[in-house]
Design a protein around this motif. Structure first.
Motif, PDB file in Angstrom:
ATOM      1  N   VAL A   1       0.835  -1.201   0.000  1.00  0.00           N
ATOM      2  CA  VAL A   1       0.000   0.000   0.000  1.00  0.00           C
ATOM      3  C   VAL A   1       0.870   1.252   0.000  1.00  0.00           C
ATOM      4  CG1 VAL A   1      -1.657   1.342   1.382  1.00  0.00           C
ATOM      5  CG2 VAL A   1      -2.042  -1.089   0.969  1.00  0.00           C
ATOM      6  N   HIS A   2       1.976   1.226   0.724  1.00  0.00           N
ATOM      7  CA  HIS A   2       2.897   2.373   0.705  1.00  0.00           C
ATOM      8  C   HIS A   2       3.478   2.562  -0.695  1.00  0.00           C
ATOM      9  CE1 HIS A   2       2.912   3.624   4.880  1.00  0.00           C
ATOM     10  NE2 HIS A   2       3.029   2.358   5.254  1.00  0.00           N
ATOM     11  N   LEU A   3       3.865   1.477  -1.352  1.00  0.00           N
ATOM     12  CA  LEU A   3       4.389   1.576  -2.719  1.00  0.00           C
ATOM     13  C   LEU A   3       3.307   2.068  -3.681  1.00  0.00           C
ATOM     14  CD1 LEU A   3       6.538  -1.682  -2.836  1.00  0.00           C
ATOM     15  CD2 LEU A   3       7.398   0.672  -2.901  1.00  0.00           C
ATOM     16  N   LEU A   4       2.087   1.571  -3.532  1.00  0.00           N
ATOM     17  CA  LEU A   4       0.973   2.033  -4.366  1.00  0.00           C
ATOM     18  C   LEU A   4       0.741   3.532  -4.175  1.00  0.00           C
ATOM     19  CD1 LEU A   4      -1.640  -0.830  -3.852  1.00  0.00           C
ATOM     20  CD2 LEU A   4      -0.882   0.030  -6.068  1.00  0.00           C
ATOM     21  N   SER A   5       0.693   3.963  -2.940  1.00  0.00           N
ATOM     22  CA  SER A   5       0.433   5.379  -2.646  1.00  0.00           C
ATOM     23  C   SER A   5       1.552   6.264  -3.175  1.00  0.00           C
ATOM     24  CB  SER A   5       0.282   5.589  -1.140  1.00  0.00           C
ATOM     25  OG  SER A   5      -0.819   4.857  -0.661  1.00  0.00           O
ATOM     26  N   ALA A   6       2.774   5.869  -2.924  1.00  0.00           N
ATOM     27  CA  ALA A   6       3.916   6.665  -3.396  1.00  0.00           C
ATOM     28  C   ALA A   6       3.943   6.703  -4.921  1.00  0.00           C
ATOM     29  CB  ALA A   6       5.222   6.094  -2.847  1.00  0.00           C
ATOM     30  N   GLY A   7       3.647   5.573  -5.552  1.00  0.00           N
ATOM     31  CA  GLY A   7       3.601   5.533  -7.014  1.00  0.00           C
ATOM     32  C   GLY A   7       2.536   6.471  -7.565  1.00  0.00           C
ATOM     33  N   ALA A   8       1.374   6.482  -6.951  1.00  0.00           N
ATOM     34  CA  ALA A   8       0.291   7.372  -7.387  1.00  0.00           C
ATOM     35  C   ALA A   8       0.701   8.840  -7.256  1.00  0.00           C
ATOM     36  CB  ALA A   8      -0.975   7.093  -6.589  1.00  0.00           C
ATOM     37  N   VAL A   9       1.343   9.178  -6.160  1.00  0.00           N
ATOM     38  CA  VAL A   9       1.803  10.553  -5.964  1.00  0.00           C
ATOM     39  C   VAL A   9       2.812  10.928  -7.051  1.00  0.00           C
ATOM     40  CG1 VAL A   9       3.146  12.077  -4.444  1.00  0.00           C
ATOM     41  CG2 VAL A   9       1.341  10.620  -3.495  1.00  0.00           C
ATOM     42  N   LYS A  10       3.769  10.048  -7.304  1.00  0.00           N
ATOM     43  CA  LYS A  10       4.799  10.340  -8.305  1.00  0.00           C
ATOM     44  C   LYS A  10       4.240  10.375  -9.725  1.00  0.00           C
ATOM     45  CE  LYS A  10       8.195  10.717  -5.431  1.00  0.00           C
ATOM     46  NZ  LYS A  10       8.882  11.981  -5.205  1.00  0.00           N
ATOM     47  N   LEU A  11       3.075   9.759  -9.939  1.00  0.00           N
ATOM     48  CA  LEU A  11       2.409   9.838 -11.242  1.00  0.00           C
ATOM     49  C   LEU A  11       1.578  11.114 -11.385  1.00  0.00           C
ATOM     50  CD1 LEU A  11       1.270   6.152 -11.794  1.00  0.00           C
ATOM     51  CD2 LEU A  11       2.937   7.438 -13.138  1.00  0.00           C
ATOM     52  N   GLY A  12       1.525  11.898 -10.318  1.00  0.00           N
ATOM     53  CA  GLY A  12       0.767  13.139 -10.369  1.00  0.00           C
ATOM     54  C   GLY A  12      -0.694  12.959 -10.054  1.00  0.00           C
TER      55      GLY A  12
END
Length: 125
Positions: A40-51
């Motif tokens: 979930v942390h990787l998913l959330s961080a990935g979403a943030v970095k995707l804008g």
């Protein structure tokens, strides 16, 4: 060496967290919960970095997103047999959503099978 009542002599974090107590707490957490939390942390961080968060102008970084998505793909692929279908299915869905969002956000299309994490998941369309 004196300690205030809320501090432990084992406070190695310097923030009032008892390192020995934290170690004992993590020992009680089932592996599937640890894996899901990391995912979930990787998913959330990935979403943030995707804008996909509050400030896309300042938070979007596709290179960082690629790394996070690839790490998530490796984790999900490796952990799936261990965590069971219900957990793995939800993580795969989130991963696929990020992979598709990356494809949409990227100004240069990756060749099929070469997108973030696709070496673990196979091509995502």
């Amino acid at each position: 060496m004196s300690h205030t009542p809320h501090e432990s002599p084992y406070d190695s974090f310097g923030d009032g967290v008892d390192a020995v107590g934290a170690e004992r707490d993590i020992a009680d957490v089932p592996a599937v919960e640890v894996i899901n939390t990391v995912a979930v942390h990787l998913l959330s961080a990935g979403a943030v970095k995707l804008g996909l968060a509050d400030s896309p102008d300042t938070q979007t970084d596709l290179d960082e997103a690629r790394k996070l998505i690839t790490a998530l793909a490796g984790l999900v692929t490796a952990a799936a047999p261990e965590i069971g279908d219900a957990h793995a299915r939800a993580l795969r869905d989130g991963l696929r959503t990020l992979q598709l969002a990356f494809r949409e956000a990227s100004p240069i299309a990756d060749p099929v099978g070469k997108g973030p994490g696709e070496k673990y998941t196979g091509p995502v369309n």
